[in-house]
Scaffold this motif. Structure first.
Motif, PDB file in Angstrom:
ATOM      1  N   SER A   1       0.808  -1.209   0.000  1.00 41.57           N
ATOM      2  CA  SER A   1       0.000   0.000   0.000  1.00 41.57           C
ATOM      3  C   SER A   1       0.853   1.275   0.000  1.00 41.57           C
ATOM      4  CB  SER A   1      -0.950   0.010   1.198  1.00 41.57           C
ATOM      5  OG  SER A   1      -0.210   0.001   2.408  1.00 41.57           O
ATOM      6  N   GLN A   2       2.109   1.176   0.419  1.00 36.86           N
ATOM      7  CA  GLN A   2       3.031   2.310   0.453  1.00 36.86           C
ATOM      8  C   GLN A   2       4.331   1.900  -0.237  1.00 36.86           C
ATOM      9  OE1 GLN A   2       2.124   5.281   1.755  1.00 36.86           O
ATOM     10  NE2 GLN A   2       0.187   4.481   2.510  1.00 36.86           N
ATOM     11  N   THR A   3       5.211   2.852  -0.475  1.00 36.18           N
ATOM     12  CA  THR A   3       6.513   2.543  -1.051  1.00 36.18           C
ATOM     13  C   THR A   3       7.521   2.418   0.082  1.00 36.18           C
ATOM     14  OG1 THR A   3       5.974   3.800  -3.030  1.00 36.18           O
ATOM     15  CG2 THR A   3       8.299   3.306  -2.649  1.00 36.18           C
ATOM     16  N   PRO A   4       8.116   1.232   0.274  1.00 34.60           N
ATOM     17  CA  PRO A   4       9.071   1.043   1.369  1.00 34.60           C
ATOM     18  C   PRO A   4      10.308   1.933   1.224  1.00 34.60           C
ATOM     19  CG  PRO A   4       8.430  -1.059   0.419  1.00 34.60           C
ATOM     20  CD  PRO A   4       7.906   0.014  -0.487  1.00 34.60           C
ATOM     21  N   VAL A   5      10.865   2.334   2.363  1.00 30.64           N
ATOM     22  CA  VAL A   5      12.111   3.095   2.366  1.00 30.64           C
ATOM     23  C   VAL A   5      13.228   2.248   1.795  1.00 30.64           C
ATOM     24  CG1 VAL A   5      13.855   4.125   3.869  1.00 30.64           C
ATOM     25  CG2 VAL A   5      11.442   4.535   4.311  1.00 30.64           C
ATOM     26  N   SER A   6      13.247   0.981   2.188  1.00 29.47           N
ATOM     27  CA  SER A   6      14.303   0.065   1.773  1.00 29.47           C
ATOM     28  C   SER A   6      13.789  -1.366   1.858  1.00 29.47           C
ATOM     29  CB  SER A   6      15.516   0.228   2.698  1.00 29.47           C
ATOM     30  OG  SER A   6      16.421  -0.829   2.541  1.00 29.47           O
ATOM     31  N   GLU A   7      14.228  -2.208   0.948  1.00 27.91           N
ATOM     32  CA  GLU A   7      13.868  -3.615   0.999  1.00 27.91           C
ATOM     33  C   GLU A   7      14.361  -4.250   2.300  1.00 27.91           C
ATOM     34  OE1 GLU A   7      14.665  -7.755  -1.477  1.00 27.91           O
ATOM     35  OE2 GLU A   7      15.056  -5.839  -2.439  1.00 27.91           O
ATOM     36  N   ASP A   8      15.461  -3.745   2.843  1.00 26.76           N
ATOM     37  CA  ASP A   8      16.019  -4.284   4.085  1.00 26.76           C
ATOM     38  C   ASP A   8      15.076  -4.116   5.271  1.00 26.76           C
ATOM     39  OD1 ASP A   8      18.338  -5.030   2.775  1.00 26.76           O
ATOM     40  OD2 ASP A   8      19.360  -3.154   3.245  1.00 26.76           O
ATOM     41  N   GLY A   9      14.124  -3.184   5.187  1.00 29.11           N
ATOM     42  CA  GLY A   9      13.213  -2.927   6.298  1.00 29.11           C
ATOM     43  C   GLY A   9      11.916  -3.705   6.230  1.00 29.11           C
ATOM     44  N   ILE A  10      11.721  -4.516   5.192  1.00 32.12           N
ATOM     45  CA  ILE A  10      10.464  -5.252   5.026  1.00 32.12           C
ATOM     46  C   ILE A  10      10.500  -6.546   5.840  1.00 32.12           C
ATOM     47  CG2 ILE A  10       8.937  -6.408   3.385  1.00 32.12           C
ATOM     48  CD1 ILE A  10      10.079  -4.556   1.216  1.00 32.12           C
ATOM     49  N   ILE A  11       9.433  -6.780   6.596  1.00 30.93           N
ATOM     50  CA  ILE A  11       9.275  -8.019   7.367  1.00 30.93           C
ATOM     51  C   ILE A  11       8.003  -8.706   6.872  1.00 30.93           C
ATOM     52  CG2 ILE A  11       8.891  -9.023   9.644  1.00 30.93           C
ATOM     53  CD1 ILE A  11      10.334  -6.535  10.796  1.00 30.93           C
ATOM     54  N   VAL A  12       8.122  -9.965   6.451  1.00 26.45           N
ATOM     55  CA  VAL A  12       6.970 -10.719   5.956  1.00 26.45           C
ATOM     56  C   VAL A  12       6.753 -11.932   6.868  1.00 26.45           C
ATOM     57  CG1 VAL A  12       5.971 -11.968   4.000  1.00 26.45           C
ATOM     58  CG2 VAL A  12       7.475 -10.001   3.581  1.00 26.45           C
ATOM     59  N   ASP A  13       5.525 -12.058   7.381  1.00 31.70           N
ATOM     60  CA  ASP A  13       5.120 -13.201   8.200  1.00 31.70           C
ATOM     61  C   ASP A  13       4.036 -13.986   7.468  1.00 31.70           C
ATOM     62  OD1 ASP A  13       6.746 -12.402  10.285  1.00 31.70           O
ATOM     63  OD2 ASP A  13       5.136 -11.457  11.414  1.00 31.70           O
ATOM     64  N   TYR A  14       4.035 -15.291   7.667  1.00 32.92           N
ATOM     65  CA  TYR A  14       2.984 -16.161   7.148  1.00 32.92           C
ATOM     66  C   TYR A  14       2.426 -16.922   8.332  1.00 32.92           C
ATOM     67  CZ  TYR A  14       0.702 -19.679   4.161  1.00 32.92           C
ATOM     68  OH  TYR A  14      -0.212 -20.499   3.537  1.00 32.92           O
ATOM     69  N   ASN A  15       1.220 -16.575   8.746  1.00 30.59           N
ATOM     70  CA  ASN A  15       0.607 -17.157   9.944  1.00 30.59           C
ATOM     71  C   ASN A  15       1.513 -17.036  11.166  1.00 30.59           C
ATOM     72  OD1 ASN A  15      -1.781 -17.772   8.794  1.00 30.59           O
ATOM     73  ND2 ASN A  15      -1.492 -19.967   8.748  1.00 30.59           N
ATOM     74  N   GLY A  16       2.170 -15.890  11.292  1.00 32.09           N
ATOM     75  CA  GLY A  16       3.019 -15.631  12.444  1.00 32.09           C
ATOM     76  C   GLY A  16       4.437 -16.145  12.317  1.00 32.09           C
ATOM     77  N   GLN A  17       4.768 -16.807  11.231  1.00 35.42           N
ATOM     78  CA  GLN A  17       6.131 -17.304  11.017  1.00 35.42           C
ATOM     79  C   GLN A  17       6.884 -16.317  10.134  1.00 35.42           C
ATOM     80  OE1 GLN A  17       6.296 -21.384   9.656  1.00 35.42           O
ATOM     81  NE2 GLN A  17       4.320 -21.808  10.561  1.00 35.42           N
ATOM     82  N   ARG A  18       8.012 -15.843  10.614  1.00 28.30           N
ATOM     83  CA  ARG A  18       8.831 -14.903   9.855  1.00 28.30           C
ATOM     84  C   ARG A  18       9.418 -15.593   8.641  1.00 28.30           C
ATOM     85  NH1 ARG A  18      11.497 -10.605  12.277  1.00 28.30           N
ATOM     86  NH2 ARG A  18       9.447 -10.411  13.197  1.00 28.30           N
ATOM     87  N   LEU A  19       9.287 -14.965   7.486  1.00 27.65           N
ATOM     88  CA  LEU A  19       9.810 -15.514   6.239  1.00 27.65           C
ATOM     89  C   LEU A  19      11.120 -14.822   5.877  1.00 27.65           C
ATOM     90  CD1 LEU A  19       6.533 -15.626   4.118  1.00 27.65           C
ATOM     91  CD2 LEU A  19       7.531 -17.430   5.539  1.00 27.65           C
TER      92      LEU A  19
END
Length: 98
Positions: free
Chosen positions: A43-61
């Motif tokens: 929905s927004q443009t991230p500052v950096s790819e390094d700051g993105i956190i993706v979880d799948y059902n609470g598990q960090r990917l």
């Protein structure tokens, strides 16, 4: 097993990144999927790819293994052939500074 999470600091001498806010995007997956099939627009443009956190059902990917980022989209790079057998559809949660 321990998990250490760190963030990179800017080394440009300017005092760091200019962050407007943090976004938390959620995407519910209701059907089975294969690697590369699920693409989630942010929905927004991230500052950096390094700051993105993706979880799948609470598990960090892990980035560049379980997901990749390009042109404002997160692409899921693994498969889940069992989604239609879960009691509740799984949720991707993406948190990032913008």
């Amino acid at each position: 097993m321990g998990l250490i999470q760190t963030s990179r600091q800017s080394t440009g001498g300017s005092g760091g990144l200019d962050i407007t806010g943090f976004a938390v995007d959620q995407y519910t997956q209701e059907t089975n999927f294969i690697a590369g099939e699920v693409v989630i627009p942010l929905s927004q443009t991230p500052v950096s790819e390094d700051g993105i956190i993706v979880d799948y059902n609470g598990q960090r990917l892990l980035s560049n293994i379980s997901w990749t980022y390009a042109s404002g989209d997160i692409t899921i790079e693994f498969a889940d052939p069992y989604v239609d057998t879960y009691d509740v559809p799984p949720v991707f949660q993406i948190t990032y500074p913008y």
